[in-house]
Design a protein around this motif. Structure first.
Motif, PDB file in Angstrom:
ATOM      1  N   LEU A 267      12.068  -0.966   1.548  1.00 39.59           N
ATOM      2  CA  LEU A 267      11.568  -1.820   2.620  1.00 39.59           C
ATOM      3  C   LEU A 267      12.013  -3.267   2.428  1.00 39.59           C
ATOM      4  O   LEU A 267      12.448  -3.939   3.381  1.00 39.59           O
ATOM      5  N   MET A 268      11.942  -3.757   1.202  1.00 45.23           N
ATOM      6  CA  MET A 268      12.350  -5.132   0.922  1.00 45.23           C
ATOM      7  C   MET A 268      13.859  -5.315   1.089  1.00 45.23           C
ATOM      8  O   MET A 268      14.323  -6.370   1.546  1.00 45.23           O
ATOM      9  N   GLN A 269      14.625  -4.302   0.740  1.00 44.81           N
ATOM     10  CA  GLN A 269      16.078  -4.390   0.925  1.00 44.81           C
ATOM     11  C   GLN A 269      16.441  -4.479   2.404  1.00 44.81           C
ATOM     12  O   GLN A 269      17.415  -5.131   2.784  1.00 44.81           O
ATOM     13  N   GLU A 270      15.615  -3.844   3.238  1.00 47.22           N
ATOM     14  CA  GLU A 270      15.869  -3.868   4.678  1.00 47.22           C
ATOM     15  C   GLU A 270      15.365  -5.149   5.335  1.00 47.22           C
ATOM     16  O   GLU A 270      16.011  -5.685   6.243  1.00 47.22           O
TER      17      GLU A 270
ATOM     18  N   LEU B 141       0.848  -1.193   0.000  1.00 47.37           N
ATOM     19  CA  LEU B 141       0.000   0.000   0.000  1.00 47.37           C
ATOM     20  C   LEU B 141       0.884   1.244   0.000  1.00 47.37           C
ATOM     21  O   LEU B 141       1.041   1.941   1.000  1.00 47.37           O
ATOM     22  N   GLY B 142       1.476   1.507  -1.157  1.00 50.50           N
ATOM     23  CA  GLY B 142       2.379   2.636  -1.318  1.00 50.50           C
ATOM     24  C   GLY B 142       3.131   2.522  -2.629  1.00 50.50           C
ATOM     25  O   GLY B 142       2.865   1.635  -3.451  1.00 50.50           O
ATOM     26  N   GLY B 143       4.104   3.417  -2.827  1.00 50.59           N
ATOM     27  CA  GLY B 143       4.826   3.491  -4.084  1.00 50.59           C
ATOM     28  C   GLY B 143       6.014   2.556  -4.157  1.00 50.59           C
ATOM     29  O   GLY B 143       6.475   2.001  -3.149  1.00 50.59           O
ATOM     30  N   VAL B 144       6.553   2.408  -5.362  1.00 51.54           N
ATOM     31  CA  VAL B 144       7.602   1.437  -5.619  1.00 51.54           C
ATOM     32  C   VAL B 144       8.900   1.773  -4.889  1.00 51.54           C
ATOM     33  O   VAL B 144       9.595   0.870  -4.404  1.00 51.54           O
ATOM     34  N   ASP B 145       9.251   3.045  -4.794  1.00 55.10           N
ATOM     35  CA  ASP B 145      10.521   3.401  -4.148  1.00 55.10           C
ATOM     36  C   ASP B 145      10.532   2.978  -2.680  1.00 55.10           C
ATOM     37  O   ASP B 145      11.518   2.417  -2.186  1.00 55.10           O
ATOM     38  N   THR B 146       9.432   3.246  -1.998  1.00 57.46           N
ATOM     39  CA  THR B 146       9.336   2.859  -0.591  1.00 57.46           C
ATOM     40  C   THR B 146       9.369   1.345  -0.447  1.00 57.46           C
ATOM     41  O   THR B 146      10.007   0.802   0.461  1.00 57.46           O
ATOM     42  N   LEU B 147       8.687   0.647  -1.360  1.00 61.11           N
ATOM     43  CA  LEU B 147       8.643  -0.814  -1.303  1.00 61.11           C
ATOM     44  C   LEU B 147      10.031  -1.422  -1.494  1.00 61.11           C
ATOM     45  O   LEU B 147      10.436  -2.316  -0.731  1.00 61.11           O
ATOM     46  N   VAL B 148      10.758  -0.970  -2.501  1.00 57.90           N
ATOM     47  CA  VAL B 148      12.081  -1.545  -2.774  1.00 57.90           C
ATOM     48  C   VAL B 148      13.005  -1.342  -1.578  1.00 57.90           C
ATOM     49  O   VAL B 148      13.728  -2.261  -1.164  1.00 57.90           O
TER      50      VAL B 148
ATOM     51  N   PHE C 276      13.938  -8.152   3.606  1.00 56.46           N
ATOM     52  CA  PHE C 276      14.054  -9.426   2.894  1.00 56.46           C
ATOM     53  C   PHE C 276      15.011  -9.266   1.709  1.00 56.46           C
ATOM     54  O   PHE C 276      14.650  -9.516   0.556  1.00 56.46           O
ATOM     55  N   PRO C 277      16.252  -8.853   1.990  1.00 57.76           N
ATOM     56  CA  PRO C 277      17.197  -8.601   0.887  1.00 57.76           C
ATOM     57  C   PRO C 277      17.524  -9.858   0.088  1.00 57.76           C
ATOM     58  O   PRO C 277      17.900  -9.775  -1.085  1.00 57.76           O
ATOM     59  N   GLU C 278      17.358 -11.029   0.720  1.00 58.81           N
ATOM     60  CA  GLU C 278      17.692 -12.291   0.054  1.00 58.81           C
ATOM     61  C   GLU C 278      16.883 -12.496  -1.229  1.00 58.81           C
ATOM     62  O   GLU C 278      17.349 -13.169  -2.158  1.00 58.81           O
ATOM     63  N   LEU C 279      15.675 -11.932  -1.297  1.00 54.29           N
ATOM     64  CA  LEU C 279      14.848 -12.115  -2.497  1.00 54.29           C
ATOM     65  C   LEU C 279      15.433 -11.370  -3.694  1.00 54.29           C
ATOM     66  O   LEU C 279      15.209 -11.756  -4.845  1.00 54.29           O
ATOM     67  N   GLY C 280      16.173 -10.286  -3.427  1.00 53.67           N
ATOM     68  CA  GLY C 280      16.794  -9.535  -4.516  1.00 53.67           C
ATOM     69  C   GLY C 280      15.811  -8.731  -5.342  1.00 53.67           C
ATOM     70  O   GLY C 280      15.994  -8.565  -6.554  1.00 53.67           O
ATOM     71  N   LEU C 281      14.750  -8.214  -4.700  1.00 57.42           N
ATOM     72  CA  LEU C 281      13.752  -7.437  -5.432  1.00 57.42           C
ATOM     73  C   LEU C 281      14.372  -6.166  -6.002  1.00 57.42           C
ATOM     74  O   LEU C 281      15.103  -5.452  -5.311  1.00 57.42           O
ATOM     75  N   VAL C 282      14.071  -5.889  -7.270  1.00 61.22           N
ATOM     76  CA  VAL C 282      14.511  -4.648  -7.907  1.00 61.22           C
ATOM     77  C   VAL C 282      13.290  -3.920  -8.462  1.00 61.22           C
ATOM     78  O   VAL C 282      12.209  -4.498  -8.603  1.00 61.22           O
ATOM     79  N   ARG C 283      13.494  -2.661  -8.762  1.00 56.33           N
ATOM     80  CA  ARG C 283      12.394  -1.816  -9.222  1.00 56.33           C
ATOM     81  C   ARG C 283      11.682  -2.413 -10.443  1.00 56.33           C
ATOM     82  O   ARG C 283      10.463  -2.317 -10.579  1.00 56.33           O
ATOM     83  N   GLU C 284      12.448  -3.051 -11.314  1.00 62.44           N
ATOM     84  CA  GLU C 284      11.881  -3.600 -12.551  1.00 62.44           C
ATOM     85  C   GLU C 284      10.903  -4.750 -12.289  1.00 62.44           C
ATOM     86  O   GLU C 284      10.099  -5.103 -13.162  1.00 62.44           O
ATOM     87  N   ASP C 285      10.964  -5.352 -11.102  1.00 65.78           N
ATOM     88  CA  ASP C 285      10.028  -6.425 -10.751  1.00 65.78           C
ATOM     89  C   ASP C 285       8.646  -5.887 -10.395  1.00 65.78           C
ATOM     90  O   ASP C 285       7.683  -6.659 -10.324  1.00 65.78           O
ATOM     91  N   CYS C 286       8.551  -4.589 -10.145  1.00 65.47           N
ATOM     92  CA  CYS C 286       7.359  -4.001  -9.526  1.00 65.47           C
ATOM     93  C   CYS C 286       6.506  -3.233 -10.534  1.00 65.47           C
ATOM     94  O   CYS C 286       7.011  -2.710 -11.529  1.00 65.47           O
TER      95      CYS C 286
END
Length: 532
Positions: free
Chosen positions: A322-325, A313-320, A327-337
């Motif tokens: 948050l995920m880096q902090e 419930l928010g924008g991509v920058d905040t999500l990326v 669940f960094p193991e997943l390796g989420l990048v902006r292009e996934d979102c």
């Protein structure tokens, strides 16, 4: 030992069948006469009554059956189907069913996993199909809505979005599910960690009781109002409508689906997910789907694919960030979102991306052309990597083709609410829900037995990894394998076999409420709340 003469046996069977048919015909005629006496304008009422003699009977019966398991020649069929246009039609159906000893079923969307909204194994029975009870009234100023029990959650989402870009509701992802059953069984969805389940956001209801009286929250009393918000409405009366509290949503939400196979470190990611998903920011819900797929690295080899599917419930920058902090193991990048509106995320999670929004108004998008069996569990402890590897081995070796394993995280608002606040007890201490879904298209009893045998065996295999004493289950993933009531007035002890799994410490209170509001046990099915 004497043997029965085959000719005599044939005559006896024929005689019993004739008696049964004659009895049903007698009940049928008396029931229809009763209806005509109960409703003043019986001409209009007759247009919404269907019997096996009507040409439309079969199409009405099958219109919202979502599972081919319940379309076989031996599946019990109703003596009468009523599609009421007004509340008086439902009141008449209740009165006449009681008078003439008919079992009673209410269908909202037809998604009951065991078909109990339109199948009764005690006959004769009548179905009241709420297909015409679809009115939805949105009050943007007060952030509330009245929604009739025959509406679907897709229709509700559409009507909310029609009125507001910043309001939504916390319920499930399948748009053709009826709100009558879904809300009364709990109603988990992609915003549940932020706002709780659907039942947590019900502020009033309208219900017809066993005596035909119409109640709201005030007149039904707090005990009954408590019971229908997670205890299953079908045990207590006919839910007519819900008054719900809408929830704020941002103008932009972000979704992603990230797939990883065993060769891409899926085991460690799934293991880590169990320590993250229930504790991460409440604005994020990160679901996990597990499926068997063909390996991309070895010809002919099967592997497991983990799909991490998320709503933020928010924008991509905040999500990326948050995920880096978290669940960094997943390796989420902006292009996934993908950023989108909340209502577009409803299409995304329903696999309807690219369709016009009004597809949510279509009640028929998931009418079944397949067989389905589902089961559920709850996890209160993480499964070890060794345990996950054992599970992968079972799934890869499975002698069936199409199954799906879903982990849905708890925590957040769900876990802040007391286990006794509503009948839904799966609160603090629950890490995630597990859902086992098995689908097949092959017809015949041998295929049925093969698939059912496998999922039951797999369910037994999973016992060491999930909750115990009781081994909990989710009512909206109904499973008659957990136990069924005896015919007629079942005992509390018999019903406890399955009831404690769904409701835990709340089961006894549900039985007290049932005894108070329906002492004759008129509203009953194979897993209805018993009287004491």
């Amino acid at each position: 030992m004497k043997t029965i003469n085959p000719l005599l046996l044939s005559i006896l069977i024929s005689l019993l069948s004739s008696i049964s048919w004659a009895t049903s015909a007698h009940i049928h005629e008396n029931f229809l006469q009763c209806l005509s006496h109960q409703v003043p304008n019986s001409n209009s009422f007759s247009k919404v009554i269907y019997t096996p003699h009507n040409s439309s009977y079969a199409s009405i019966l099958q219109s919202f059956i979502r599972n081919l398991r319940f379309t076989t020649p031996v599946t019990p069929k109703p003596l009468v189907i009523i599609t009421p246009l007004q509340e008086a039609h439902i009141q008449a159906a209740i009165y006449c069913a009681k008078e003439h000893g008919m079992n009673f079923r209410v269908r909202s969307g037809g998604h009951d996993y065991e078909g109990l909204s339109y199948v009764s194994y005690e006959v004769p029975f009548v179905i009241v199909d709420l297909v015409y009870f679809q009115s939805i009234t949105i009050d943007v100023e007060n952030s509330t809505a009245w929604v009739q029990a025959g509406a679907t959650i897709g229709q509700l989402y559409y009507r909310i979005a029609e009125k507001s870009k910043t309001l939504g509701f916390s319920a499930g992802v399948c748009p053709t599910v009826g709100v009558g059953g879904h809300f009364s069984g709990g109603g988990y969805g992609m915003m549940s960690r932020k706002y709780g389940i659907a039942a947590d956001n019900i502020i009033d209801a309208r219900l017809i009781d066993v005596n035909g009286r119409i109640h709201d929250r005030k007149s039904m009393g707090e005990d009954l109002f408590w019971a229908i918000r997670g205890g299953g409405g079908a045990s207590f009366g006919v839910i007519l409508a819900w008054h719900i509290k809408l929830v704020p949503v941002p103008k932009i939400v972000t979704v992603f689906t990230v797939n990883r196979t065993l060769e891409q470190n899926a085991t460690k990611l799934v293991h880590r997910w169990q320590y993250v998903a229930d504790k991460v920011d409440d604005n994020l819900l990160l679901r996990l789907f597990l499926r068997r797929v063909n390996s991309s690295t070895e010809d002919g080899r099967r592997t497991i694919q983990a799909s991490f599917v998320s709503l933020f419930l928010g924008g991509v920058d905040t999500l990326v960030q948050l995920m880096q902090e978290s669940f960094p193991e997943l390796g989420l990048v902006r292009e996934d979102c993908i950023e989108m509106s909340w209502i577009d995320s409803i299409l995304y999670f329903a696999d309807l991306s690219g369709e016009p929004l009004d597809v949510l108004l279509n009640r028929n998008t998931s009418v079944a052309d397949y067989y389905f069996k589902g089961k559920s569990d709850y996890a209160t402890e993480p499964i070890s990597e060794e345990g996950l590897n054992r599970i992968w081995k079972e799934l890869i070796a499975a002698p069936i083709e199409t199954f799906e394993f879903l982990f849905s995280p708890f925590g957040g608002r769900i876990s802040e609410i007391s286990a006794t606040e509503t009948p839904f007890p799966h609160r603090s201490g629950t890490l995630y829900n597990l859902h086992y879904a098995l689908v097949w298209e092959e017809k015949g009893s041998s295929e049925f037995n093969r698939h059912i045998t496998w999922i039951r065996r797999f369910y037994s295999f999973m016992a060491p990894f999930v909750s115990m004493s009781p081994r909990s289950a989710y009512l909206n993933y109904r499973d008659l394998d957990l136990g069924v009531n005896n015919k007629g007035n079942t005992s509390y002890g018999q019903a406890s076999i399955w009831g404690l799994k769904y409701f835990g410490v709340n089961f006894e209170r549900l039985a007290h409420v049932k005894t108070m509001v329906d002492p004759g046990n008129f509203f009953k099915n194979e897993q209805s709340i018993p009287i004491l």
